[in-house]
Motif scaffolding. Structure first.
Motif, PDB file in Angstrom:
ATOM      1  N   ASN A   1      -9.042 -96.449 -43.605  1.00 39.95           N
ATOM      2  CA  ASN A   1      -9.042 -97.580 -42.680  1.00 39.95           C
ATOM      3  C   ASN A   1      -8.518 -97.254 -41.288  1.00 39.95           C
ATOM      4  OD1 ASN A   1      -9.975-100.189 -44.093  1.00 39.95           O
ATOM      5  ND2 ASN A   1      -8.678 -99.196 -45.624  1.00 39.95           N
ATOM      6  N   ARG A   2      -8.548 -95.985 -40.910  1.00 39.62           N
ATOM      7  CA  ARG A   2      -8.171 -95.638 -39.544  1.00 39.62           C
ATOM      8  C   ARG A   2      -9.227 -96.166 -38.565  1.00 39.62           C
ATOM      9  NH1 ARG A   2      -9.637 -89.583 -41.221  1.00 39.62           N
ATOM     10  NH2 ARG A   2     -11.820 -89.506 -40.603  1.00 39.62           N
ATOM     11  N   ASN A   3      -8.835 -96.251 -37.300  1.00 37.85           N
ATOM     12  CA  ASN A   3      -9.752 -96.678 -36.233  1.00 37.85           C
ATOM     13  C   ASN A   3     -10.392 -98.036 -36.517  1.00 37.85           C
ATOM     14  OD1 ASN A   3      -9.243 -94.337 -34.766  1.00 37.85           O
ATOM     15  ND2 ASN A   3     -10.943 -93.215 -35.681  1.00 37.85           N
ATOM     16  N   LYS A   4      -9.630 -98.944 -37.132  1.00 38.04           N
ATOM     17  CA  LYS A   4     -10.110-100.306 -37.389  1.00 38.04           C
ATOM     18  C   LYS A   4      -9.056-101.311 -36.927  1.00 38.04           C
ATOM     19  CE  LYS A   4     -12.500 -99.000 -41.702  1.00 38.04           C
ATOM     20  NZ  LYS A   4     -12.670 -99.336 -43.129  1.00 38.04           N
ATOM     21  N   LYS A   5      -9.519-102.523 -36.650  1.00 39.14           N
ATOM     22  CA  LYS A   5      -8.629-103.649 -36.388  1.00 39.14           C
ATOM     23  C   LYS A   5      -8.780-104.636 -37.540  1.00 39.14           C
ATOM     24  CE  LYS A   5      -8.834-103.208 -31.355  1.00 39.14           C
ATOM     25  NZ  LYS A   5      -9.230-103.859 -30.070  1.00 39.14           N
ATOM     26  N   SER A   6      -7.684-105.276 -37.927  1.00 36.58           N
ATOM     27  CA  SER A   6      -7.710-106.204 -39.055  1.00 36.58           C
ATOM     28  C   SER A   6      -7.562-107.636 -38.565  1.00 36.58           C
ATOM     29  CB  SER A   6      -6.576-105.890 -40.038  1.00 36.58           C
ATOM     30  OG  SER A   6      -6.459-106.912 -41.009  1.00 36.58           O
ATOM     31  N   ILE A   7      -8.477-108.474 -39.043  1.00 36.82           N
ATOM     32  CA  ILE A   7      -8.409-109.907 -38.771  1.00 36.82           C
ATOM     33  C   ILE A   7      -8.540-110.642 -40.095  1.00 36.82           C
ATOM     34  CG2 ILE A   7     -10.894-109.904 -38.241  1.00 36.82           C
ATOM     35  CD1 ILE A   7     -10.438-112.297 -36.429  1.00 36.82           C
ATOM     36  N   THR A   8      -7.715-111.669 -40.310  1.00 41.52           N
ATOM     37  CA  THR A   8      -7.803-112.445 -41.543  1.00 41.52           C
ATOM     38  C   THR A   8      -8.568-113.730 -41.269  1.00 41.52           C
ATOM     39  OG1 THR A   8      -5.644-113.468 -41.104  1.00 41.52           O
ATOM     40  CG2 THR A   8      -5.683-111.514 -42.502  1.00 41.52           C
ATOM     41  N   VAL A   9      -9.520-114.031 -42.166  1.00 42.45           N
ATOM     42  CA  VAL A   9     -10.377-115.203 -42.009  1.00 42.45           C
ATOM     43  C   VAL A   9     -10.556-115.868 -43.371  1.00 42.45           C
ATOM     44  CG1 VAL A   9     -12.665-116.047 -41.356  1.00 42.45           C
ATOM     45  CG2 VAL A   9     -11.625-114.169 -40.064  1.00 42.45           C
ATOM     46  N   ASN A  10     -10.387-117.176 -43.419  1.00 41.49           N
ATOM     47  CA  ASN A  10     -10.637-117.943 -44.634  1.00 41.49           C
ATOM     48  C   ASN A  10     -12.115-118.289 -44.697  1.00 41.49           C
ATOM     49  OD1 ASN A  10     -10.699-119.655 -46.810  1.00 41.49           O
ATOM     50  ND2 ASN A  10      -9.517-121.290 -45.840  1.00 41.49           N
ATOM     51  N   LEU A  11     -12.864-117.598 -45.497  1.00 35.84           N
ATOM     52  CA  LEU A  11     -14.306-117.800 -45.568  1.00 35.84           C
ATOM     53  C   LEU A  11     -14.698-119.062 -46.330  1.00 35.84           C
ATOM     54  CD1 LEU A  11     -15.620-114.165 -46.181  1.00 35.84           C
ATOM     55  CD2 LEU A  11     -15.449-115.427 -44.036  1.00 35.84           C
ATOM     56  N   LYS A  12     -13.728-119.766 -46.904  1.00 35.86           N
ATOM     57  CA  LYS A  12     -14.045-121.002 -47.613  1.00 35.86           C
ATOM     58  C   LYS A  12     -13.924-122.219 -46.698  1.00 35.86           C
ATOM     59  CE  LYS A  12     -12.846-121.416 -51.928  1.00 35.86           C
ATOM     60  NZ  LYS A  12     -12.022-121.546 -53.160  1.00 35.86           N
ATOM     61  N   SER A  13     -13.522-121.990 -45.461  1.00 37.16           N
ATOM     62  CA  SER A  13     -13.375-123.107 -44.530  1.00 37.16           C
ATOM     63  C   SER A  13     -14.466-123.052 -43.467  1.00 37.16           C
ATOM     64  CB  SER A  13     -12.003-123.064 -43.854  1.00 37.16           C
ATOM     65  OG  SER A  13     -11.942-121.987 -42.933  1.00 37.16           O
ATOM     66  N   PRO A  14     -14.924-124.212 -42.964  1.00 38.75           N
ATOM     67  CA  PRO A  14     -15.932-124.228 -41.896  1.00 38.75           C
ATOM     68  C   PRO A  14     -15.483-123.475 -40.654  1.00 38.75           C
ATOM     69  CG  PRO A  14     -15.724-126.408 -42.886  1.00 38.75           C
ATOM     70  CD  PRO A  14     -14.608-125.566 -43.438  1.00 38.75           C
ATOM     71  N   SER A  15     -14.199-123.565 -40.326  1.00 37.01           N
ATOM     72  CA  SER A  15     -13.713-122.866 -39.139  1.00 37.01           C
ATOM     73  C   SER A  15     -13.771-121.358 -39.333  1.00 37.01           C
ATOM     74  CB  SER A  15     -12.275-123.301 -38.813  1.00 37.01           C
ATOM     75  OG  SER A  15     -11.410-123.054 -39.917  1.00 37.01           O
ATOM     76  N   GLY A  16     -13.563-120.899 -40.588  1.00 44.46           N
ATOM     77  CA  GLY A  16     -13.671-119.472 -40.867  1.00 44.46           C
ATOM     78  C   GLY A  16     -15.094-118.973 -40.709  1.00 44.46           C
ATOM     79  N   ILE A  17     -16.053-119.762 -41.172  1.00 44.07           N
ATOM     80  CA  ILE A  17     -17.466-119.410 -41.004  1.00 44.07           C
ATOM     81  C   ILE A  17     -17.823-119.350 -39.527  1.00 44.07           C
ATOM     82  CG2 ILE A  17     -19.839-120.119 -41.486  1.00 44.07           C
ATOM     83  CD1 ILE A  17     -18.284-119.131 -43.940  1.00 44.07           C
ATOM     84  N   ASP A  18     -17.273-120.297 -38.749  1.00 43.54           N
ATOM     85  CA  ASP A  18     -17.537-120.302 -37.309  1.00 43.54           C
ATOM     86  C   ASP A  18     -17.005-119.035 -36.642  1.00 43.54           C
ATOM     87  OD1 ASP A  18     -18.803-122.731 -37.435  1.00 43.54           O
ATOM     88  OD2 ASP A  18     -17.020-123.912 -36.890  1.00 43.54           O
TER      89      ASP A  18
END
Length: 401
Positions: free
Chosen positions: A50-67
């Motif tokens: 996982n080098r050279n990556k950025k991590s973002i957390t997203v709740n894929l069960k929520s409409p805002s996460g899909i957006d």
């Protein structure tokens, strides 16, 4: 990771609660640099890929996460996912939907069995597919049980497919869907073994370190260890006979050509084994060095990373991890004449770059981010090809090569 090594900006989308499963695949762990930090340390497994990556957390069960995902897609060149076929389509994140948002998007799907066919909805781990696709059957000693190959290879095929799709896009200005499966990549990796069966109906068998069509081409025991010898043609065999002081072998009609040696494999291997085990590994290494014979010792991992060539080629690099401190990672294996590729950033902590991406890339306001953080809950019930899998977005326009 391979795309990131080449300079792509890679955004790793993770489950908000626990992140990528491989974060918990330990021991071994990297010790937290802060002795007062009692949180779970990062696993060596996660750090390895996982080098050279950025991590973002997203709740894929929520409409805002899909957006959020759709907003990322608008600015991304590549999406890599490995959910079971159809799962992302149900969420409005399938290729057909996202290609409307970004017609140039290259959408790479990695699954166990592919997008079509009777097994397409089955989940698959690499080791299971190794067994099912014949690779495990041919790996191991002849009289022993089948064993797994050390590491997975499907990502290598996907990487090549993505690079080809980028070239195609430069001509058509359109992206496309890439369907890459574990089982097909494993079957393709059978190479000459597959050809032997398809051309002549010859069933394979486990042969340890030896080769079905070349002799000698295997590991031989020495006085204190083992050595791998690969005499791939008649000239190399003659050189080998001279080096080990067995000139009579090259004049033996049973061993005159490679075809002859394959027919009389057992006799020749037995004679060579008797010779090699009379001297130490270092003795043979000194005699074989720079003699046009492919050879090598059976190194453990310590000796591998102490190898002069590995050190000279920069295959050990040190980075400063925000949680683990100074850690060593394998270097980038491909060298370019016009680019000096290095590990630009360490593997990220969970969600390390969420605010940065939302604010700087997607231009969300502080108020919007605060609302998202308040409502951010785990999506760990969502079924994926590999449980709680991740997506990776690559901004290829920032690649160096």
């Amino acid at each position: 990771m391979l795309l990131g090594d080449l300079g792509a900006e890679v955004i790793k989308v993770e489950n908000p609660k626990i992140g990528d499963d491989t974060r918990t695949w330990g021991p071994p762990w990297a010790t937290n640099k802060d002795p007062n930090d009692r949180s779970t340390p990062e696993s060596a497994y996660f750090l390895s890929i996982n080098r050279n990556k950025k991590s973002i957390t997203v709740n894929l069960k929520s409409p805002s996460g899909i957006d959020i995902i759709k907003d990322l897609v608008k600015q991304s060149d590549i999406l890599v996912e490995n959910y079971i076929p159809g799962k992302l389509d149900k969420m409005g994140l399938g290729f057909n939907e996202l290609s409307k948002i970004n017609p140039q998007l290259i959408y790479a799907s990695i699954t166990g069995y592919g997008q079509t066919g009777p097994y397409s909805n089955n989940a698959g781990y690499d080791v299971v597919i190794e067994a099912e696709a014949g690779l495990m059957y041919i790996t191991g000693e002849e009289d022993g049980p089948p064993v797994k190959v050390g590491v997975a290879i499907t990502g290598l095929y996907t990487h090549g497919a993505i690079m080809a799709a980028l070239i195609s896009r430069s001509k058509t200005n359109l992206g496309q869907r890439i369907d890459c499966s574990l089982i097909e990549c494993q079957v393709a990796s059978l190479a000459n073994i597959a050809s032997n069966y398809l051309i002549s109906n010859q069933e394979a068998k486990r042969m340890g370190t030896s080769h079905p069509s070349i002799v000698p081409y295997q590991v031989f025991p020495t006085k204190d260890g083992f050595i791998m010898i690969g005499a791939g043609n008649d000239k190399q065999f003659k050189i080998l006979c001279n080096i080990i002081d067995r000139d009579e072998l090259m004049n033996d009609p049973r061993f005159a050509t490679n075809s002859d040696r394959v027919l009389h494999r057992k006799e020749l291997v037995s004679l060579l084994e008797e010779r090699f085990k009379n001297e130490t590994t270092d003795h043979w290494l000194s005699l074989l060095f720079d003699k046009e014979i492919p050879f090598g010792p059976i190194n453990n991992i310590q000796r591998t990373f102490e190898h002069p060539q590995i050190l000279a080629r920069g295959m050990i690099q040190e980075v400063d991890h925000p949680k683990a401190g100074k850690i060593k990672l394998t270097g980038i294996p491909v060298k370019y004449s016009k680019e000096d590729l290095k590990i630009r950033s360490p593997p990220p902590t969970l969600g390390q770059h969420t605010r940065e991406i939302l604010s700087n890339l997607l231009h969300y306001t502080n108020e919007q981010i605060a609302i998202l953080e308040e409502n951010d809950t785990s999506d760990d019930e969502f079924e994926s090809n590999i449980p709680r899998t991740t997506e990776t977005f690559c901004k290829y326009t920032k690649c160096n090569t």
